[in-house]
Design an enzyme around this catalytic site. Structure first.
Site, PDB file in Angstrom:
ATOM      1  N   TYR A 199      -3.899  23.918  41.201  1.00 44.46           N
ATOM      2  CA  TYR A 199      -3.236  23.985  39.893  1.00 44.46           C
ATOM      3  C   TYR A 199      -1.773  23.585  40.064  1.00 44.46           C
ATOM      4  O   TYR A 199      -1.043  24.144  40.881  1.00 44.46           O
ATOM      5  CB  TYR A 199      -3.363  25.408  39.358  1.00 44.46           C
ATOM      6  CG  TYR A 199      -2.980  25.627  37.898  1.00 44.46           C
ATOM      7  CD1 TYR A 199      -2.330  24.662  37.145  1.00 44.46           C
ATOM      8  CD2 TYR A 199      -3.278  26.834  37.273  1.00 44.46           C
ATOM      9  CE1 TYR A 199      -2.001  24.878  35.827  1.00 44.46           C
ATOM     10  CE2 TYR A 199      -2.945  27.075  35.946  1.00 44.46           C
ATOM     11  CZ  TYR A 199      -2.305  26.089  35.220  1.00 44.46           C
ATOM     12  OH  TYR A 199      -1.965  26.305  33.910  1.00 44.46           O
ATOM     13  N   CYS A 200      -1.338  22.605  39.272  1.00 43.39           N
ATOM     14  CA  CYS A 200       0.073  22.184  39.237  1.00 43.39           C
ATOM     15  C   CYS A 200       0.550  21.780  40.629  1.00 43.39           C
ATOM     16  O   CYS A 200      -0.040  20.916  41.262  1.00 43.39           O
ATOM     17  CB  CYS A 200       0.923  23.305  38.637  1.00 43.39           C
ATOM     18  SG  CYS A 200       2.643  22.845  38.312  1.00 43.39           S
ATOM     19  N   VAL A 201       1.622  22.402  41.145  1.00 45.68           N
ATOM     20  CA  VAL A 201       2.170  21.996  42.440  1.00 45.68           C
ATOM     21  C   VAL A 201       1.181  22.241  43.577  1.00 45.68           C
ATOM     22  O   VAL A 201       1.207  21.548  44.598  1.00 45.68           O
ATOM     23  CB  VAL A 201       3.498  22.715  42.736  1.00 45.68           C
ATOM     24  CG1 VAL A 201       4.570  22.254  41.771  1.00 45.68           C
ATOM     25  CG2 VAL A 201       3.333  24.221  42.659  1.00 45.68           C
TER      26      VAL A 201
END
Length: 579
Positions: A312-314
């Site tokens: 998720y994301c980074v």
């Protein structure tokens, strides 16, 4: 002081009309003579130097437009009927939704004057010449932030709702608001929700499970099965290390983890440790190796050849690097499939966060990490600034000026539950990825001597982007499809960075788009996409089962603590609670 006496202190409409006529006539005189003369002088007098931004033709035209719009505003103020008939482009602005902003001529004039100045300031930036587009974007971002801060809704004397509330309560709203403000100053963070409404393990992060491994960098949580059989291949989720993992385990009805468990998946979650001084030397390599370690731990503990993985994301960025490292080490088969929630690998179009990675901003960040870690409150402020109108000034008005009570909101509780970051790793993330975009350059970045080449990634991948995502713009997420070489399914979800991901099917909210045709750009994808109402989660679970539908009984090692992975403590664990 009564409402009646407050009203009588305001000049009458006739008095205001007289003085606005005087000011309007003065403006008209300036428009008809001064500006026209300046324009003529600029064109006719060869001896008069043309100064960009002062008397060049473009600036003169912008000044004329400003004065014309100003005069029109005065005329509409003098003629209420015309004002009501005039089109209001800003009618949907929530800051001025209350009828008092339109029903009272004074506040209507204040509101429209603010929009007039705002519009012309932004137009002025757009028309700048000799400035590259990135500098213009930075100027626009700074100007919008300034204009949001200077909104008349943010000041007691120019907000009719605050004035009414102050008269109604005898100033108690301002005292209560001051109490809120002082409390926020003492903790160094803006409060968005009732701080006592939520508690980990009570009404947040309640999915049953056990911590089955703890390292200096992460805890590994295994969740208890709720079905008789589960998919043979387990799932390992890597949440962002810049936030708490329970964004995917909010209240039970919003929990992605609980939903995935109910679909018959053995779910493992990585819970990253909030950084402290002991993590001053943690770098890129450590997070990649930690992800590989978690994958190997699950494989060995459950005696399986491979896992499904979500980033998720980074953490999706590091998952992409992890897949490339495994491919370079001839270990790509450890991951059966990879799913990316709003993740970026090519930062060319990374959105407004790019405004925070110039040399001056990076130098400032270095000064904020004297002990080897960055206080998570600084990062929270950065993300709040990206949506300052909604996440800062809205609360200044409601909770500081109006003295309103905080309302319970699980997502905003999570948003304020900050996580500290290892300074060295955070800085290299900003410079190597956001500023220099090195991840997409084959072989430039390495992990413990292994070069990263995203072109080696052939793992089947499910890539989700949010249509309205301001942190990881959809176009930036799309770039994953341009670098991976394995089978890819791309889904564009309605809403943004959080709501576009955390969208349970039971809520019936938003929509998603799919386009199975071989397209090369996001624009082509959207043009030929089919919209489906509701959550994209069912589409994802169908795709996951297509990768391998084999099932095994949900017993033995599939139950936390019953196999080689021994239980340390109940979920949600210790690291998620550390500050």
């Amino acid at each position: 002081m009564t409402a009646a006496s407050a009203t009588s202190a305001i000049p009458s409409l006739e008095e205001l009309q007289h003085w606005t006529w005087v000011l309007g006539r003065a403006q008209q005189m300036m428009l008809e003579s001064g500006l026209s003369a300046a324009a003529a002088a600029g064109q006719q007098e060869a001896g008069l130097p043309v100064i960009p931004g002062v008397n060049d033709p473009a600036t003169i035209r912008r000044a004329e437009a400003f004065w014309t719009d100003s005069l029109d505003l005065w005329r509409r103020f003098l003629d209420p009927a015309a004002a009501k008939a005039a089109e209001d482009r800003h009618a949907s602005d929530k800051r001025f939704a209350a009828p008092q902003w339109r029903d009272n001529p004074v506040f209507d004039w204040i509101r429209q004057s603010y929009f007039l100045i705002s519009d012309h300031m932004l137009k002025g930036i757009d028309s700048l010449s000799g400035v590259d587009e990135r500098q213009k974007e930075q100027l626009r971002f700074a100007a919008k932030g300034f204009l949001d801060a200077m909104s008349p809704s943010n000041f007691p004397a120019t907000n009719p709702l605050v004035l009414e509330k102050t008269i109604e309560t005898g100033g108690e709203n301002l005292l209560k608001g001051l109490q809120h403000m002082l409390a926020d100053l003492s903790k160094g963070q803006l409060t968005h929700t009732d701080p006592d409404a939520f508690e980990l393990g009570r009404n947040l992060a309640t999915t049953p499970g056990k911590v089955v491994k703890r390292t200096p960098l992460y805890e590994l949580i295994q969740y208890s099965p709720t079905t008789d059989k589960v998919l043979a291949i387990p799932l390992v989720i890597f949440p962002p290390w810049i936030n708490r993992f329970y964004i995917l385990d909010l209240t039970p009805e919003k929990s992605f983890i609980r939903w995935a468990v109910d679909q018959g998946i053995t779910v493992f979650m990585v819970s990253w440790k909030s950084a402290d001084a002991t993590m001053k030397d943690v770098v890129w390599d450590d997070y990649i190796e930690a992800q590989i370690d978690a994958i190997d731990t699950v494989r060995e503990g459950l005696k399986v050849e491979s896992v499904h993985a979500i980033g998720y994301c980074v953490a999706g960025t590091t998952l992409a690097a992890t897949l490339a490292v495994l491919a370079a080490r001839k270990q790509a088969d450890k991951v059966k499939s990879a799913t990316f929630f709003t993740a970026q690998i090519d930062f060319t179009r990374a959105g407004e966060l790019l405004h925070f990675v110039d040399d001056e901003q990076l130098a400032l960040i270095r000064t904020l990490s004297p002990d080897g870690f960055l206080d998570g409150r600084y990062l929270a402020l950065t993300f709040n600034l990206l949506r300052g109108r909604d996440l800062i000034w809205n609360y200044v008005t409601n909770n500081y000026l109006l003295g309103a009570d905080y309302t319970p909101f699980d997502l905003l509780h999570w948003n304020g539950d900050t996580t500290n970051l290892p300074a060295k790793w955070h800085m290299s993330y900003l410079t190597d990825l956001y500023r220099d975009n090195l991840l997409v350059k084959p072989g430039v970045l390495t992990v413990n001597g292994t070069p990263i080449d995203l072109g080696l990634v052939k793992t089947p991948s499910y890539i989700q982007a949010g249509r309205d995502d301001h942190i990881a713009p959809a176009e930036s997420v799309w770039s994953i499809t341009e670098h991976f070489t394995g089978p890819i399914k791309f889904v564009l979800a309605g809403s943004g960075h959080i709501a576009g991901v955390v969208n349970p099917p039971t809520l019936g909210k938003y929509q998603y788009w799919l386009n199975p045709a071989p397209v090369k750009t996001l624009a082509e994808f959207v043009a030929g996409a089919t919209e489906t109402k509701g959550s994209w989660w069912p589409d994802w679970i169908s795709w996951l089962r297509d990768q391998d539908s084999a099932e095994v009984p949900a017993k033995g090692a599939r139950k936390p603590g019953k196999g080689a992975l021994k239980a340390i403590e109940d979920a949600p664990g210790t690291y998620v609670r550390s500050r």
